[in-house]
Design a protein around this motif. Structure first.
Motif, PDB file in Angstrom:
ATOM      1  N   HIS A   1      43.002  42.283  29.237  1.00  0.00           N
ATOM      2  CA  HIS A   1      42.857  43.164  28.056  1.00  0.00           C
ATOM      3  C   HIS A   1      41.604  44.034  28.201  1.00  0.00           C
TER       4      HIS A   1
ATOM      5  N   HIS B   1      40.150  48.457  27.612  1.00  0.00           N
ATOM      6  CA  HIS B   1      40.459  49.823  27.145  1.00  0.00           C
ATOM      7  C   HIS B   1      39.753  50.818  28.056  1.00  0.00           C
TER       8      HIS B   1
ATOM      9  N   HIS C   1      46.409  43.680  19.296  1.00  0.00           N
ATOM     10  CA  HIS C   1      45.294  42.859  18.829  1.00  0.00           C
ATOM     11  C   HIS C   1      45.767  42.016  17.652  1.00  0.00           C
TER      12      HIS C   1
ATOM     13  N   HIS D   1      42.405  38.365  21.292  1.00  0.00           N
ATOM     14  CA  HIS D   1      41.463  37.679  20.398  1.00  0.00           C
ATOM     15  C   HIS D   1      41.996  36.360  19.819  1.00  0.00           C
TER      16      HIS D   1
ATOM     17  N   ASP E   1      37.855  43.117  27.372  1.00  0.00           N
ATOM     18  CA  ASP E   1      37.906  43.983  26.181  1.00  0.00           C
ATOM     19  C   ASP E   1      36.830  45.064  26.191  1.00  0.00           C
TER      20      ASP E   1
HETATM   21 ZN    ZN Z   1      40.798  45.450  22.566  1.00  0.00          ZN
END
Ligand code: ZN
Ligand code: GUN
Length: 432
Positions: free
Chosen positions: A76, A78, A231, A270, A321
């Protein structure tokens, strides 16, 4: 005829299973040999047993004193948030509004997207990450830019366009229909093209209308082997907001469940504020939690509950993340993961953390047999770790008494400086 065989002599570490549940899972060869041909693993084992089988014209790379492991898998991350890593805010929602959304606006420009994708992929490789599940922005051109660069480097990557049709600035919104249409076009353009894989990417429930979630669920049913990423239950303010937006759902996770978004290959970032019914549902559907410790500590989101996840056999994987997360390094991510575990009363073994960053990630992506360990036929995606990369690490490594202690020292003390080299499909794509 010239041979395509390459061989690498080093200590070898990989896993055949999760060492938390199988005492024979760790595969360790102190003086090992990894044999590669045409971008694939041919064999991995003891140097003394395998060296006789090497062809005369094989190129032998001597990495003695170093440890070769499968490339890390970040489940995960971005890429559009590369430039805002380390931006301060009092929690998730202000962080999104103040830094994230303005940064993502710039990906309207395909040129900007290509430039960031280039840097981002180089940074992954510098940190030993050879596969990642990546969020692009709402703009389809951000996906084209990402997959184009990833294909040029012949990396195995998962990525997708964010679906978001409400509760975001105008400049970052699609509509239920345009988002679904663009997603389907991108699936046709990129999914399973070479080493690229598409993820249907619902940013999170608050930024999608029920109409958009419904269409995303239909695409997930129609294209069964695509990924899903989103998420869930990251932050208590977010959980409250979801309760207001979806009053009929039993829980935040249940919103996704109602729209057909829980299945194998679904990655849930998460998973902090879940209850046992949610955890059981994750296990029953084989949806995977992507645990993001640097992000959860940085944004003050909360502590992942390993004991209850394990109790219900909820699938888990490890992720940075970035840019909520504060490091591209999966080693530094292990460091923070260990401390999060401690705060919740758990002791995570280093071998389990290395498993999570390799075969565990491959299993999360249902790519066991393709990446994640050194089984014959796997892609030759591997890294060379240097246990003497820094003076302190060298000093600590010299006094470790066991494999577990050595790996633990790497997990706690090492970072990108310990990645001596990264190989993707047998090609060297980074050296220090
Ligand atoms: Zn994220
Ligand atoms: N929830 C919705 N979007 C995001 C994001 O970009 N980062 C994190 N950490 N949480 C999110």
């Amino acid at each position: 005829m010239t041979s395509h065989v390459q061989a690498y002599r080093a200590s070898l570490l990989h896993f055949s299973n999760d060492p938390a549940f199988d005492e024979h899972a760790t595969q360790w060869h102190g003086d090992g040999l990894l044999i590669v041909a045409d971008g694939k693993i041919v064999a991995a084992g003891d140097y003394s047993k395998l060296s006789a089988s090497l062809p005369a014209d094989c190129e032998l790379h001597d990495y003695r004193g170093k440890i070769i492991t499968p490339g890390f898998i970040d489940t995960h991350v971005h890429y559009p948030q590369t430039d805002i890593i380390g931006s301060p805010a009092p929690g998730l929602l202000p962080w999104l509004n103040t830094y994230t959304f303005p940064a993502e606006r710039r990906f309207e420009s395909g040129e900007h997207a290509s430039e960031v994708a280039d840097f981002f992929l180089a940074e992954l490789l510098r940190n030993g990450t050879t596969t990642a599940a990546v969020y692009c922005t709402v703009h389809p051109q951000s996906v084209d830019a990402f997959f184009t660069r990833s294909s040029e480097l012949n990396l195995r990557m998962v990525a997708g366009k964010c679906l978001m049709d409400r509760n975001a600035p105008d400049f970052l919104r699609d509509t239920a229909e345009s988002g679904a249409r663009e997603t389907e076009e991108l699936i046709h353009r990129w999914h399973n093209k070479g080493r690229q894989h598409y993820a249907i990417t619902v940013r999170f429930a608050p930024t999608s209308t029920p109409a958009q979630l419904k269409l995303a669920g239909e695409l997930a049913t129609q294209y069964r082997d695509t990924y899903i990423q989103t998420h869930v239950a990251e932050n208590t303010d977010e959980v409250k907001w979801v309760k207001e937006l979806f009053p009929d759902s039993r829980s935040y996770l249940d919103v996704y469940d109602q729209y057909g978004l829980m299945r194998e290959r679904a990655l849930y970032a998460h998973c902090i504020w879940l209850d046992d019914a949610d955890r059981a549902r994750m296990a029953a559907t084989q949806s995977v939690a992507t645990v993001c410790p640097t992000s959860n500590l940085f944004l003050g989101s909360g502590l992942f509950d390993f004991a209850n996840a394990d109790k219900l056999r909820m699938p888990v994987s490890l992720a940075t993340d970035v840019g909520g997360g504060t490091s591209f390094s999966m080693l530094q991510t292990m460091n923070e993961l260990y401390k999060v575990g401690r705060m919740a009363g758990t002791h995570l073994a280093a071998q389990r953390m290395f498993y999570m960053a390799t075969l565990g990630g491959a299993r999360a992506l249902q790519l066991e047999g393709t990446i994640g360990n050194f089984a014959a036929g796997c892609d030759a995606d591997f890294i060379v770790l240097d246990p003497k990369a820094t003076p302190l690490l060298a000093r600590r490594s010299a006094t470790t008494d066991s494999l577990e202690e050595q790996l633990f020292a790497l997990a706690i003390l090492a970072d990108d400086r310990a990645i001596a080299a990264t190989y993707s499909a047998g090609a060297c794509v980074h050296t220090r």
